[in-house]
Structures are given as structure tokens and as C-alpha cells.
Motif scaffolding. Structure first.
Motif, short mmCIF file in Angstrom:
data_model
loop_
_atom_site.label_atom_id
_atom_site.label_comp_id
_atom_site.label_asym_id
_atom_site.label_seq_id
_atom_site.Cartn_x
_atom_site.Cartn_y
_atom_site.Cartn_z
N PHE A 33 6.09 14.44 48.96
CA PHE A 33 5.98 15.20 50.20
C PHE A 33 7.30 15.76 50.73
N LEU A 34 8.42 15.07 50.44
CA LEU A 34 9.72 15.52 50.95
C LEU A 34 10.73 15.70 49.82
N ALA A 52 21.34 17.27 44.37
CA ALA A 52 20.91 18.35 43.46
C ALA A 52 19.52 18.86 43.85
N GLN A 53 18.63 17.96 44.20
CA GLN A 53 17.29 18.38 44.62
C GLN A 53 17.36 19.10 45.96
N LEU A 54 18.21 18.66 46.83
CA LEU A 54 18.38 19.32 48.12
C LEU A 54 18.87 20.75 47.93
N ILE A 62 8.74 21.97 41.73
CA ILE A 62 8.22 21.43 40.47
C ILE A 62 8.92 20.13 40.11
N TRP A 63 10.24 20.13 40.16
CA TRP A 63 11.02 18.92 39.85
C TRP A 63 10.62 17.80 40.79
N ALA A 64 10.49 18.10 42.07
CA ALA A 64 10.14 17.07 43.06
C ALA A 64 8.76 16.48 42.79
N LEU A 65 7.80 17.33 42.47
CA LEU A 65 6.44 16.85 42.20
C LEU A 65 6.40 15.97 40.95
#
Length: 87
Positions: A33-34, A52-54, A62-65
Motif C-alpha cells: 500500500f505504501l 531507491a524506492q522512494l 511494479i517493484w513495490a507490488l
């Protein structure tokens, strides 16, 4: 289930490593979700990956999911100290 000790208050995994105080379920939900903000990675202490994700908005989501799903399904995820995440 193992008996908690002062050295391993959350028990130990089958290899004898003490479990982390962090939960893989919480990490996975935060990441799904975040994850665009890297929150799941910051939660487990992976600050570099979180930044890096931020900066990439979680790889455009996509990477976060995928990372969130991996947190929820994998037994190999660890915290900053190398302790396996609790289920």
C-alpha cells in the motif's frame, strides 16, 4: 513453536536463528500500500532500498507490488540485523 528466551523473545526459526521483532505481514502490507514511498523497506531497516524506492516511486508501483508479495510469501526475508522476519 519454541519457547521464548531473553536472547530470542520471539522464538527461533528451524535453523536456530532468533526471529526479528518485525513482522513479514506488516512489512508486506506496508510495501503493497505504501511501497511507492519505500515504507515497507524502511520498516525492516533496508534504508538504501527504501530510498531507491522512494526516488523511483516504487519502480512505478511494479517493484513495490512485487516486493510486497515477496515479503508475504517468502520465508527468507530478514531485518537489518539478519534475523528472519516473524510470520
Amino acid at each position: 513453536m519454541t519457547v521464548p528466551t531473553p536472547q530470542a523473545p520471539y522464538g527461533v526459526d528451524p535453523q536456530g536463528r532468533p526471529y526479528s521483532d518485525k513482522s513479514k505481514i506488516v512489512a508486506g502490507i506496508l510495501q503493497i500500500f505504501l511501497g511507492g514511498l519505500g515504507i515497507g523497506r524502511f520498516y525492516v531497516g533496508s534504508v538504501g532500498v527504501g530510498v531507491a524506492q522512494l526516488l523511483t516511486c516504487g519502480g512505478l508501483g511494479i517493484w513495490a507490488l512485487v516486493d510486497g508479495i515477496m515479503f508475504l510469501t517468502s520465508n527468507e526475508r530478514t531485518d537489518k540485523q539478519g534475523r528472519p522476519l516473524r510470520g
